[in-house]
Design an enzyme around this catalytic site. Structure first.
Site, mmCIF file in Angstrom:
data_model
loop_
_atom_site.group_PDB
_atom_site.id
_atom_site.type_symbol
_atom_site.label_atom_id
_atom_site.label_comp_id
_atom_site.label_asym_id
_atom_site.label_seq_id
_atom_site.Cartn_x
_atom_site.Cartn_y
_atom_site.Cartn_z
ATOM 1 N N HIS A 1 44.787 -6.088 -19.256
ATOM 2 C CA HIS A 1 45.140 -7.414 -19.909
ATOM 3 C C HIS A 1 45.632 -7.170 -21.128
ATOM 4 C CE1 HIS A 1 42.081 -7.539 -16.341
ATOM 5 N NE2 HIS A 1 43.163 -8.274 -15.901
ATOM 6 N N SER B 1 44.950 -12.611 -12.707
ATOM 7 C CA SER B 1 43.864 -12.028 -14.006
ATOM 8 C C SER B 1 44.784 -12.565 -15.427
ATOM 9 C CB SER B 1 43.413 -10.591 -13.874
ATOM 10 O OG SER B 1 44.418 -9.779 -14.047
ATOM 11 N N ASP C 1 42.219 -4.452 -22.660
ATOM 12 C CA ASP C 1 41.374 -3.689 -22.025
ATOM 13 C C ASP C 1 41.861 -2.593 -20.995
ATOM 14 O OD1 ASP C 1 42.235 -5.252 -19.852
ATOM 15 O OD2 ASP C 1 40.282 -6.178 -19.372
#
Length: 383
Positions: free
Chosen positions: A354, A36, A351
């Site tokens: 990340h 991610s 968040d």
């Protein structure tokens, strides 16, 4: 006098254009695999039909794109900044099946991806839920499937990828996080590091799991390969919340979890050594170790220099719950009613998992120009 000034301005403009395009002359495409931290939309495409997804909702993407873009950040991710520097377009997500020209690059990274195949975690009861089939070997298979459309099958594929930059990672964070979540001890998590690192190193050498096509990614294609290490996940608001400890000795001077970061450092040490071995076996390839740990620590330890408020250094910008980390598993970023901070650039974490665009930009600069890459990407491709 006016004529001299005009010539001077034209000369300066030409110099700037030459400098901006110098990278693109050496690198004409970029292909990326990972999780991610560099995903540009694959997770949303893969997960949305199966599980609830929030990164395709506002306020994701608000800083740069003005809308959710599939990236788990308020704006651009690391590879976006690298692409810009090299004069390449933003890489399309491989699962998008868009009409974008893939000859200049594709991003195979997917949020939640592991280095080790997902079956390993399921067979050993190390996964708390059904995992998406998006591990490193799966991403390599996607690349293999796309290869014929990238290269003329009659030509030597070495020439096809001689001006391509490959980024293999970051991988490992999800492998270890799943094992941590299985309530394993630091020693038990550490015992998996050699397996994770070996998997990454083998992938750098081969884009195929087939034993009759060894060393394919390097010997049959990639001249330039970047291998990033792990960031200090013990400083992640999510990990800090889920593994909160009553023992002050479990935390370092920045209030990150020592044990989790010790595993990340061990991973990075073994991976750096593995990169050294790859260089010795493949002297014609340029293999770059990209340090993901030190740039994040630099910001955390010198928050004032980066415009980060000291009291918010370990907090998520977008989250709920307040407290030391502003992260709540039942009210994550993207859910209705969960708000973002006013200035994401003043935060390290976007968040809880990340990084903000500002942090991604800093890391990318460190990989491109140094000091956080060995050798720095731009120096390597201009050598």
């Amino acid at each position: 006098m006016e004529l001299e000034l005009l010539f001077s301005l034209v000369f300066l403009l030409l110099v700037r254009i030459s400098g901006a395009s110098s990278g693109s002359r050496n690198i004409t495409s970029m292909f990326t695999l990972g999780d991610s931290y560099i995903d540009t939309g694959n997770f949303v495409i893969m997960a949305a039909p199966v599980i609830p997804v929030w990164i395709d909702k506002p306020p994701y993407g608000e800083t740069f794109f003005g809308r959710p873009s599939g990236r788990p950040s308020d704006g651009r991710v690391i590879i976006d900044f690298i692409a810009e520097e090299l004069g390449l377009p933003f890489l399309p997500a491989s699962l998008a099946n868009s009409s974008d020209d893939v000859s200049r690059g594709v991003n195979f990274a997917v949020g939640g991806a592991t280095a080790i195949d997902v079956g390993f975690f399921e067979r050993n009861s190390l996964a708390p839920f059904k995992l998406l089939n998006n591990s490193l070997d799966v991403q390599l298979a996607w690349f293999e499937k796309l290869r014929p459309s990238l290269c003329n099958t009659t030509e030597d594929s070495r020439g096809c990828f001689s001006k391509s930059l490959f980024i293999v990672g970051e991988f490992g964070v999800n492998d270890y996080n799943f094992i941590w979540m299985a309530n394993k001890t630091e020693g038990e998590v550490r015992s998996y590091v050699p397996k994770v690192v070996k998997t990454i190193a083998l992938a750098v050498e081969s884009s195929s799991s087939s034993s009759d096509r060894p060393a394919e990614l390097i010997d049959d294609g990639a001249a330039y390969v970047v291998v990033p290490g792990n960031p200090p996940t013990g400083c992640s608001p999510t990990v800090l919340t889920l593994r909160r400890s009553p023992d002050a000795a479990d935390y370092d001077r920045v209030s990150c979890l020592r044990g989790v970061n010790d595993v990340a450092r061990h991973h990075n040490a073994l991976l750096r050594a593995a990169v050294g071995g790859l260089r010795a076996r493949h002297p014609r390839a340029t293999i770059i170790f990209a340090d993901f740990y030190e740039p994040i620590r630099k910001i955390l330890e010198n928050s004032g220099q980066f415009g980060v408020v000291a009291g918010d250094v370990l907090k998520a910008c977008c989250g709920a719950g307040g407290g030391a980390y502003n992260w709540n598993s039942s009210a994550v970023c993207g859910m209705p009613g969960v708000a973002a901070c006013r200035d994401p650039s003043a935060y390290v974490s976007w968040d809880g998992l990340h990084f903000t665009e500002a942090v991604n930009h800093y890391v990318a600069k460190g990989w491109l120009h140094g000091p956080y890459a060995d050798p720095p990407i731009l120096r390597a491709i201009h050598h």
